[in-house]
Scaffold this motif. Structure first.
Motif, PDB file in Angstrom:
ATOM      1  N   ASP A 198       0.845  -1.190   0.000  1.00 32.17           N
ATOM      2  CA  ASP A 198       0.000   0.000   0.000  1.00 32.17           C
ATOM      3  C   ASP A 198       0.886   1.247   0.000  1.00 32.17           C
ATOM      4  N   LEU A 199       0.810   2.013  -1.088  1.00 20.39           N
ATOM      5  CA  LEU A 199       1.555   3.263  -1.221  1.00 20.39           C
ATOM      6  C   LEU A 199       0.609   4.443  -1.426  1.00 20.39           C
ATOM      7  N   SER A 200      -0.635   4.310  -1.011  1.00 18.94           N
ATOM      8  CA  SER A 200      -1.633   5.353  -1.222  1.00 18.94           C
ATOM      9  C   SER A 200      -1.206   6.658  -0.564  1.00 18.94           C
ATOM     10  N   GLY A 201      -1.557   7.772  -1.219  1.00 16.61           N
ATOM     11  CA  GLY A 201      -1.279   9.074  -0.647  1.00 16.61           C
ATOM     12  C   GLY A 201       0.156   9.534  -0.766  1.00 16.61           C
ATOM     13  N   THR A 202       0.957   8.872  -1.590  1.00 14.19           N
ATOM     14  CA  THR A 202       2.339   9.298  -1.809  1.00 14.19           C
ATOM     15  C   THR A 202       2.455   9.896  -3.217  1.00 14.19           C
ATOM     16  N   PRO A 203       3.236  10.965  -3.394  1.00 20.45           N
ATOM     17  CA  PRO A 203       3.303  11.658  -4.697  1.00 20.45           C
ATOM     18  C   PRO A 203       4.169  10.924  -5.714  1.00 20.45           C
TER      19      PRO A 203
END
Length: 514
Positions: A318-323
């Motif tokens: 899960d890498l959600s919310g990373t630019p």
């Protein structure tokens, strides 16, 4: 006050939810009911006694009283009623404001009970002075409880220290929820000292406890211990930063049993992410890694993805919310295409554009293990969405793909949803089909291998179809003349001549006839 109605009264359960006004008739249990679920209601004071009386029925095992505002007195009455039964295995009293009297009653219940394995007291705003009797019972009298839920209370550093003392003497508890207790780094240091001597705890949830760098570093000593049994460690929202992440990474490198690590929303930058990636390169047990909402960018995730390509165990990322952007999505796509067992990847809100979407579409076609991909709230346009839809159709292992909040038409969204819905229906049919029930694991593995081979073969045939699509439409008029059409002469010179003829078989498969 909430209302309720009886939803189901089967042979083994009694369940209520909101609907009509509660009456005594609604509390009639069957003689063989073992599960009592009475959640999200405000039980009136006048009915608590009658309700508790019904709990004296024989054979009750599971009691769920979530969010009923029982209060201390109601909790005491319920627990006293259950104390006469020796069959209860699960007792859920979360969000009931049980207070010190209710907690003491639960402690006395545990002293005499040998069947309860799961106790849930989350969300009761309990403080150190409220849990003293419970801790003493678990410390000296009860060694049968396996799961203890204390999340959403106010134990603080002193409560964590008292809990650590109990864990140092209780060897039965292996599942512990402590989220939202404001333990802080001081409490974590006290708890760590006890956990170093506890080799039975396999699940620990410390979400949102203000641990900081010092708390994470203390916990890292537990992970690095050769007898550490922790399989799931959840540390999200603790501001552990780069230093804490690097300490945990070094500990993970020495750990051989950890299966899930959650370090989401911890202000971890590029140095921490790179170190974490290196720690899981050759890790033999880690299957879930949650890194959402941290401070790293492409410069950190590029080497991180290269490290994950060397890993052979990770199944969920899960890498959600990373630019990540388009370039970062391209690196994730590379990992998905190469990783042997990755199944679920979450990339919600990662600023992924068309370029990144197209790279992910290609990875979705190539992956032999990917089952789910979350792409909510990105910037994927129509062109990339079409390629993703085609990839979903091509790769039949894909079951869950979410694309809501992107920049493409509803028509494409409906096409994706329809394909996935049909696939889910086929899976349900297989699950309930009697002919599928006797299938063994070797049968499933054989199916996977056959699917892989078929997918590669189908890919080659699709390329042939694309190459000769226009030529095949006009092929029939040339076969009778014994010649090859000009386009085919250019692409397949060896087929030119009167002695060979090309015919279409099965739509796009060609065969040369001598």
């Amino acid at each position: 006050m909430l209302k309720e109605e009886t939803l189901r009264k089967g042979n083994d359960s009694a369940r209520w939810s909101m609907g009509k006004d509660l009456s005594t008739n609604d509390l009639q249990f069957g003689t063989e009911q073992s599960n009592v679920q009475f959640a999200w209601n405000m039980i009136p004071d006048g009915i608590v006694d009658r309700f508790a009386a019904r709990l004296t029925k024989d054979g009750i095992k599971h009691v769920d009283l979530l969010d009923n505002n029982l209060g201390p007195e109601g909790t005491v009455k319920v627990v006293q009623a259950l104390s006469e039964k020796k069959s209860v295995t699960d007792l859920f009293l979360r969000f009931n404001k049980v207070g010190k009297p209710g907690c003491d009653a639960v402690g006395r219940f545990l002293e005499e009970n040998e069947t309860l394995t799961h106790l849930d007291l989350r969300g009761n705003k309990l403080k150190l002075q409220d849990v003293g009797g419970l801790m003493e019972s678990l410390e000296t009298a009860n060694f049968h409880l396996k799961k203890l839920g204390l999340g959403g209370n106010y134990l603080g550093p002193e409560g964590a220290a008292r809990l650590g003392t109990m864990l140092g003497r209780n060897s039965s508890i292996n599942y512990l929820e402590l989220w939202g207790n404001e333990i802080t780094n001081a409490g974590m240091e006290s708890l760590t000292a006890s956990l170093l001597h506890n080799h039975n705890l396999t699940f620990l949830d410390l979400w949102k406890n203000k641990l900081g760098v010092v708390g994470a570093t203390s916990l890292a000593t537990v992970l690095a211990h050769p007898h550490c049994a922790l399989k799931t460690l959840r540390l999200s929202h603790n501001n552990i930063q780069n230093e804490g992440a690097q300490a945990l990474a070094r500990a993970v490198n020495q750990n051989t049993v950890l299966v899930e690590l959650d370090v989401s929303a911890n202000n971890i930058g590029n140095p921490g992410v790179v170190t974490l990636g290196r720690s899981v390169e050759q890790h033999g047990s880690l299957q879930t890694l949650l890194l959402s909402s941290n401070a790293a960018n492409y410069d950190g995730f590029e080497p991180f993805m290269q490290s994950l390509c060397k890993n052979a165990t990770l199944r969920r990322l899960d890498l959600s919310g990373t630019p990540l952007g388009g370039r970062g999505a391209d690196r994730v796509a590379m990992m998905i295409g190469l990783h042997p067992v990755i199944q679920h990847v979450s990339l919600n809100g990662c600023n992924i554009d068309n370029t990144g979407g197209e790279a992910l579409a290609m990875a979705m076609r190539q992956s032999l293990s990917l089952v789910g991909l979350d792409l909510l709230d990105n910037q994927i346009g129509e062109e990339a969405a079409e390629k993703i839809a085609t990839a979903i159709t091509f790769n039949r292992k894909l079951r869950h793909v979410t694309l809501i909040g992107n920049n493409f038409t509803q028509l494409t969204q409906k096409r994706i949803e329809s394909t996935l819905a049909q696939r889910a229906a086929q899976q349900r049919w297989k699950a309930y089909n009697p002919l599928e029930q006797g299938r063994t694991k070797s049968d499933s593995m054989a199916d996977i291998a056959a699917t892989s081979i078929a997918a590669k073969r189908e890919g080659k045939e699709m390329m042939k179809q694309k190459l000769f699509r226009k030529d095949l439409e006009s092929l029939s008029k040339y076969t009778t003349q014994g010649t090859v059409p000009p386009p085919l002469q250019q692409r397949s010179p060896s087929l030119a001549g009167d002695e060979k003829k090309r015919v279409a078989i099965g739509g796009f498969t060609e065969k040369v006839i001598e």
